[in-house]
Scaffold this motif. Structure first.
Motif, PDB file in Angstrom:
ATOM      1  N   SER A   2     -50.398 -11.204   9.239  1.00 41.55           N
ATOM      2  CA  SER A   2     -51.303 -12.090   8.508  1.00 41.55           C
ATOM      3  C   SER A   2     -51.372 -11.657   7.044  1.00 41.55           C
ATOM      4  O   SER A   2     -51.013 -10.541   6.682  1.00 41.55           O
ATOM      5  CB  SER A   2     -52.698 -12.047   9.128  1.00 41.55           C
ATOM      6  N   VAL A   3     -51.842 -12.557   6.211  1.00 43.19           N
ATOM      7  CA  VAL A   3     -51.999 -12.246   4.791  1.00 43.19           C
ATOM      8  C   VAL A   3     -52.979 -11.097   4.616  1.00 43.19           C
ATOM      9  O   VAL A   3     -52.783 -10.212   3.793  1.00 43.19           O
ATOM     10  CB  VAL A   3     -52.472 -13.495   4.012  1.00 43.19           C
ATOM     11  N   ARG A   4     -54.008 -11.089   5.410  1.00 42.31           N
ATOM     12  CA  ARG A   4     -55.006 -10.019   5.314  1.00 42.31           C
ATOM     13  C   ARG A   4     -54.364  -8.648   5.530  1.00 42.31           C
ATOM     14  O   ARG A   4     -54.699  -7.680   4.854  1.00 42.31           O
ATOM     15  CB  ARG A   4     -56.123 -10.238   6.330  1.00 42.31           C
ATOM     16  N   ASN A   5     -53.413  -8.561   6.439  1.00 40.80           N
ATOM     17  CA  ASN A   5     -52.745  -7.284   6.698  1.00 40.80           C
ATOM     18  C   ASN A   5     -51.695  -6.962   5.635  1.00 40.80           C
ATOM     19  O   ASN A   5     -51.328  -5.810   5.464  1.00 40.80           O
ATOM     20  CB  ASN A   5     -52.090  -7.299   8.076  1.00 40.80           C
ATOM     21  N   ALA A   6     -51.187  -7.965   4.956  1.00 36.53           N
ATOM     22  CA  ALA A   6     -50.163  -7.748   3.938  1.00 36.53           C
ATOM     23  C   ALA A   6     -50.747  -7.181   2.649  1.00 36.53           C
ATOM     24  O   ALA A   6     -50.058  -6.502   1.903  1.00 36.53           O
ATOM     25  CB  ALA A   6     -49.429  -9.043   3.642  1.00 36.53           C
ATOM     26  N   ILE A   7     -52.004  -7.461   2.372  1.00 39.36           N
ATOM     27  CA  ILE A   7     -52.654  -6.987   1.151  1.00 39.36           C
ATOM     28  C   ILE A   7     -53.527  -5.803   1.512  1.00 39.36           C
ATOM     29  O   ILE A   7     -54.560  -5.948   2.144  1.00 39.36           O
ATOM     30  CB  ILE A   7     -53.491  -8.105   0.502  1.00 39.36           C
ATOM     31  N   LYS A   8     -53.060  -4.628   1.103  1.00 33.88           N
ATOM     32  CA  LYS A   8     -53.787  -3.406   1.442  1.00 33.88           C
ATOM     33  C   LYS A   8     -54.540  -2.885   0.222  1.00 33.88           C
ATOM     34  O   LYS A   8     -54.066  -3.026  -0.906  1.00 33.88           O
ATOM     35  CB  LYS A   8     -52.807  -2.347   1.924  1.00 33.88           C
ATOM     36  N   PRO A   9     -55.684  -2.299   0.448  1.00 33.36           N
ATOM     37  CA  PRO A   9     -56.424  -1.722  -0.679  1.00 33.36           C
ATOM     38  C   PRO A   9     -55.645  -0.534  -1.247  1.00 33.36           C
ATOM     39  O   PRO A   9     -54.819   0.065  -0.550  1.00 33.36           O
ATOM     40  CB  PRO A   9     -57.740  -1.277  -0.058  1.00 33.36           C
ATOM     41  N   PRO A  10     -55.881  -0.212  -2.508  1.00 34.62           N
ATOM     42  CA  PRO A  10     -55.181   0.951  -3.082  1.00 34.62           C
ATOM     43  C   PRO A  10     -55.570   2.214  -2.322  1.00 34.62           C
ATOM     44  O   PRO A  10     -56.691   2.324  -1.816  1.00 34.62           O
ATOM     45  CB  PRO A  10     -55.665   0.985  -4.524  1.00 34.62           C
TER      46      PRO A  10
END
Length: 56
Positions: A2-10
């Motif tokens: 999912s997009v949520r899993n693709a964008i990780k916090p620094p």
């Protein structure tokens, strides 16, 4: 994935906040001393680039 899993916090949020603060300060300083560009100038530049890419 999912997009949520693709964008990780620094990995280090504090370091990223410091980095971002420095970038914003540098950008503000460049505008203050007259080196910045208006939104209209940026839009025109990238419109020309998009047109050039479309034409090949």
């Amino acid at each position: 994935m999912s997009v949520r899993n693709a964008i990780k916090p620094p990995p280090n949020p504090r370091a990223y906040d410091d980095f971002l603060s420095r970038k914003v300060a540098a950008a503000r300083e460049s505008v203050r001393i007259g080196e910045g560009r208006s939104n209209d100038e940026v839009e025109a530049t990238f419109a020309a680039r998009r047109d050039a890419v479309r034409r090949g």
